[in-house]
Design a protein around this motif. Structure first.
Motif, PDB file in Angstrom:
ATOM      1  N   MET A   1       0.841  -1.171   0.000  1.00 20.00           N
ATOM      2  CA  MET A   1       0.000   0.000   0.000  1.00 20.00           C
ATOM      3  C   MET A   1       0.889   1.238   0.000  1.00 20.00           C
ATOM      4  O   MET A   1       1.850   1.305   0.754  1.00 20.00           O
ATOM      5  CB  MET A   1      -0.905  -0.007   1.241  1.00 20.00           C
ATOM      6  N   LYS A   2       0.555   2.192  -0.839  1.00 18.71           N
ATOM      7  CA  LYS A   2       1.288   3.451  -0.854  1.00 18.71           C
ATOM      8  C   LYS A   2       0.692   4.361   0.211  1.00 18.71           C
ATOM      9  O   LYS A   2      -0.513   4.601   0.232  1.00 18.71           O
ATOM     10  CB  LYS A   2       1.223   4.112  -2.221  1.00 18.71           C
ATOM     11  N   ILE A   3       1.552   4.832   1.111  1.00 18.96           N
ATOM     12  CA  ILE A   3       1.159   5.714   2.196  1.00 18.96           C
ATOM     13  C   ILE A   3       2.030   6.956   2.078  1.00 18.96           C
ATOM     14  O   ILE A   3       3.222   6.908   2.355  1.00 18.96           O
ATOM     15  CB  ILE A   3       1.336   5.026   3.560  1.00 18.96           C
ATOM     16  N   ASP A   4       1.413   8.045   1.625  1.00 13.35           N
ATOM     17  CA  ASP A   4       2.151   9.249   1.257  1.00 13.35           C
ATOM     18  C   ASP A   4       3.218   8.847   0.233  1.00 13.35           C
ATOM     19  O   ASP A   4       2.910   8.191  -0.742  1.00 13.35           O
ATOM     20  CB  ASP A   4       2.735   9.952   2.475  1.00 13.35           C
ATOM     21  N   GLN A   5       4.483   9.159   0.487  1.00  9.56           N
ATOM     22  CA  GLN A   5       5.524   8.804  -0.481  1.00  9.56           C
ATOM     23  C   GLN A   5       6.149   7.445  -0.193  1.00  9.56           C
ATOM     24  O   GLN A   5       7.066   7.023  -0.879  1.00  9.56           O
ATOM     25  CB  GLN A   5       6.611   9.888  -0.533  1.00  9.56           C
ATOM     26  N   PHE A   6       5.634   6.714   0.799  1.00 11.34           N
ATOM     27  CA  PHE A   6       6.208   5.435   1.201  1.00 11.34           C
ATOM     28  C   PHE A   6       5.346   4.266   0.723  1.00 11.34           C
ATOM     29  O   PHE A   6       4.128   4.346   0.733  1.00 11.34           O
ATOM     30  CB  PHE A   6       6.319   5.356   2.728  1.00 11.34           C
ATOM     31  N   ILE A   7       5.994   3.179   0.375  1.00 15.12           N
ATOM     32  CA  ILE A   7       5.282   1.929   0.104  1.00 15.12           C
ATOM     33  C   ILE A   7       5.501   1.042   1.324  1.00 15.12           C
ATOM     34  O   ILE A   7       6.638   0.806   1.740  1.00 15.12           O
ATOM     35  CB  ILE A   7       5.805   1.241  -1.166  1.00 15.12           C
ATOM     36  N   VAL A   8       4.385   0.583   1.902  1.00  9.89           N
ATOM     37  CA  VAL A   8       4.445  -0.297   3.065  1.00  9.89           C
ATOM     38  C   VAL A   8       3.823  -1.621   2.650  1.00  9.89           C
ATOM     39  O   VAL A   8       2.613  -1.727   2.473  1.00  9.89           O
ATOM     40  CB  VAL A   8       3.716   0.304   4.291  1.00  9.89           C
ATOM     41  N   HIS A   9       4.659  -2.619   2.455  1.00 15.30           N
ATOM     42  CA  HIS A   9       4.225  -3.930   1.984  1.00 15.30           C
ATOM     43  C   HIS A   9       3.437  -4.652   3.073  1.00 15.30           C
ATOM     44  O   HIS A   9       3.919  -4.783   4.192  1.00 15.30           O
ATOM     45  CB  HIS A   9       5.432  -4.764   1.562  1.00 15.30           C
ATOM     46  N   GLY A  10       2.234  -5.082   2.748  1.00 14.74           N
ATOM     47  CA  GLY A  10       1.399  -5.797   3.699  1.00 14.74           C
ATOM     48  C   GLY A  10       0.449  -4.910   4.484  1.00 14.74           C
ATOM     49  O   GLY A  10      -0.388  -5.413   5.227  1.00 14.74           O
ATOM     50  N   ALA A  11       0.553  -3.590   4.347  1.00 10.55           N
ATOM     51  CA  ALA A  11      -0.343  -2.686   5.072  1.00 10.55           C
ATOM     52  C   ALA A  11      -1.752  -2.793   4.505  1.00 10.55           C
ATOM     53  O   ALA A  11      -1.939  -2.938   3.296  1.00 10.55           O
ATOM     54  CB  ALA A  11       0.148  -1.244   4.980  1.00 10.55           C
ATOM     55  N   ASP A  13      -4.214  -0.495   5.850  1.00 10.51           N
ATOM     56  CA  ASP A  13      -4.826   0.823   5.968  1.00 10.51           C
ATOM     57  C   ASP A  13      -3.750   1.899   5.954  1.00 10.51           C
ATOM     58  O   ASP A  13      -2.555   1.608   5.965  1.00 10.51           O
ATOM     59  CB  ASP A  13      -5.747   0.921   7.192  1.00 10.51           C
ATOM     60  N   GLU A  14      -4.176   3.155   5.898  1.00  8.66           N
ATOM     61  CA  GLU A  14      -3.261   4.289   5.764  1.00  8.66           C
ATOM     62  C   GLU A  14      -2.443   4.566   7.023  1.00  8.66           C
ATOM     63  O   GLU A  14      -1.528   5.374   6.993  1.00  8.66           O
ATOM     64  CB  GLU A  14      -4.036   5.547   5.358  1.00  8.66           C
ATOM     65  N   LYS A  15      -2.734   3.882   8.119  1.00  5.69           N
ATOM     66  CA  LYS A  15      -1.971   4.053   9.359  1.00  5.69           C
ATOM     67  C   LYS A  15      -0.908   2.966   9.526  1.00  5.69           C
ATOM     68  O   LYS A  15      -0.283   2.862  10.563  1.00  5.69           O
ATOM     69  CB  LYS A  15      -2.906   4.031  10.571  1.00  5.69           C
ATOM     70  N   THR A  16      -0.729   2.130   8.537  1.00  7.27           N
ATOM     71  CA  THR A  16       0.253   1.033   8.451  1.00  7.27           C
ATOM     72  C   THR A  16      -0.159  -0.223   9.196  1.00  7.27           C
ATOM     73  O   THR A  16       0.664  -1.106   9.400  1.00  7.27           O
ATOM     74  CB  THR A  16       1.689   1.433   8.888  1.00  7.27           C
ATOM     75  N   ARG A  17      -1.422  -0.336   9.587  1.00  8.42           N
ATOM     76  CA  ARG A  17      -1.866  -1.583  10.227  1.00  8.42           C
ATOM     77  C   ARG A  17      -1.858  -2.710   9.194  1.00  8.42           C
ATOM     78  O   ARG A  17      -1.922  -2.464   7.997  1.00  8.42           O
ATOM     79  CB  ARG A  17      -3.260  -1.407  10.822  1.00  8.42           C
ATOM     80  N   CYS A  18      -1.834  -3.945   9.707  1.00  9.18           N
ATOM     81  CA  CYS A  18      -1.776  -5.101   8.820  1.00  9.18           C
ATOM     82  C   CYS A  18      -2.758  -6.165   9.282  1.00  9.18           C
ATOM     83  O   CYS A  18      -3.460  -5.988  10.273  1.00  9.18           O
ATOM     84  CB  CYS A  18      -0.361  -5.660   8.778  1.00  9.18           C
ATOM     85  N   GLU A  19      -2.780  -7.277   8.575  1.00 14.14           N
ATOM     86  CA  GLU A  19      -3.685  -8.367   8.929  1.00 14.14           C
ATOM     87  C   GLU A  19      -3.347  -8.990  10.277  1.00 14.14           C
ATOM     88  O   GLU A  19      -4.196  -9.623  10.896  1.00 14.14           O
ATOM     89  CB  GLU A  19      -3.669  -9.440   7.841  1.00 14.14           C
ATOM     90  N   HIS A  20      -2.120  -8.794  10.760  1.00 14.47           N
ATOM     91  CA  HIS A  20      -1.683  -9.416  12.007  1.00 14.47           C
ATOM     92  C   HIS A  20      -1.878  -8.523  13.231  1.00 14.47           C
ATOM     93  O   HIS A  20      -2.125  -9.027  14.326  1.00 14.47           O
ATOM     94  CB  HIS A  20      -0.202  -9.803  11.902  1.00 14.47           C
ATOM     95  N   TYR A  21      -1.727  -7.220  13.061  1.00 15.63           N
ATOM     96  CA  TYR A  21      -1.803  -6.265  14.170  1.00 15.63           C
ATOM     97  C   TYR A  21      -2.681  -5.094  13.758  1.00 15.63           C
ATOM     98  O   TYR A  21      -2.335  -4.346  12.848  1.00 15.63           O
ATOM     99  CB  TYR A  21      -0.400  -5.775  14.560  1.00 15.63           C
ATOM    100  N   GLN A  22      -3.805  -4.921  14.479  1.00 16.05           N
ATOM    101  CA  GLN A  22      -4.793  -3.927  14.041  1.00 16.05           C
ATOM    102  C   GLN A  22      -5.351  -3.061  15.162  1.00 16.05           C
ATOM    103  O   GLN A  22      -6.415  -2.476  15.020  1.00 16.05           O
ATOM    104  CB  GLN A  22      -5.955  -4.635  13.345  1.00 16.05           C
TER     105      GLN A  22
END
Length: 110
Positions: A1-11, A13-22
């Motif tokens: 997921m692209k979050i601002d100018q960063f790509i966070v693999h596995g995110a 939502d826009e707050k960097t949460r993932c399927e494991h930690y929410q």
């Protein structure tokens, strides 16, 4: 997921949460030393990244490698380790349970 100018693999939502930690406080992503890419957690790194276990060496703790999902500022590893689970930029609360996983990301103190 692209979050601002960063790509966070596995995110997921826009707050960097993932399927494991929410939870409300699961709002950081860590740039993995081995991949030089951001992931929300070590499980996402295993699933979507290279899966290697290389950790950041102490001599690199001055590098920016932690992304606050709230304000999108990058923290150095040392700033993150010193922040007491609060973003120094926006004062968002980080999950204190992440301390249990530091050995998966950063070289241990001796």
């Amino acid at each position: 997921m692209k979050i601002d100018q960063f790509i966070v693999h596995g995110a997921i939502d826009e707050k960097t949460r993932c399927e494991h930690y929410q939870t409300k406080k699961d709002i950081i992503a860590i740039k993995f030393f081995c991949c030089d890419a951001y992931f929300p957690c070590y499980l996402c790194h295993q699933k979507y990244g290279c899966g290697k276990g290389a950790v950041w060496p102490k001599k690199e703790f001055g590098k920016k490698a932690v992304l606050c999902g709230s304000c999108k500022n990058e923290l150095t590893i040392q700033a993150y380790r010193d922040c007491r689970n609060t973003c120094p930029y926006c004062e968002a609360q980080f999950n204190s349970g992440c301390l249990l996983h530091h050995h998966l990301y950063f070289e241990k103190d001796t």
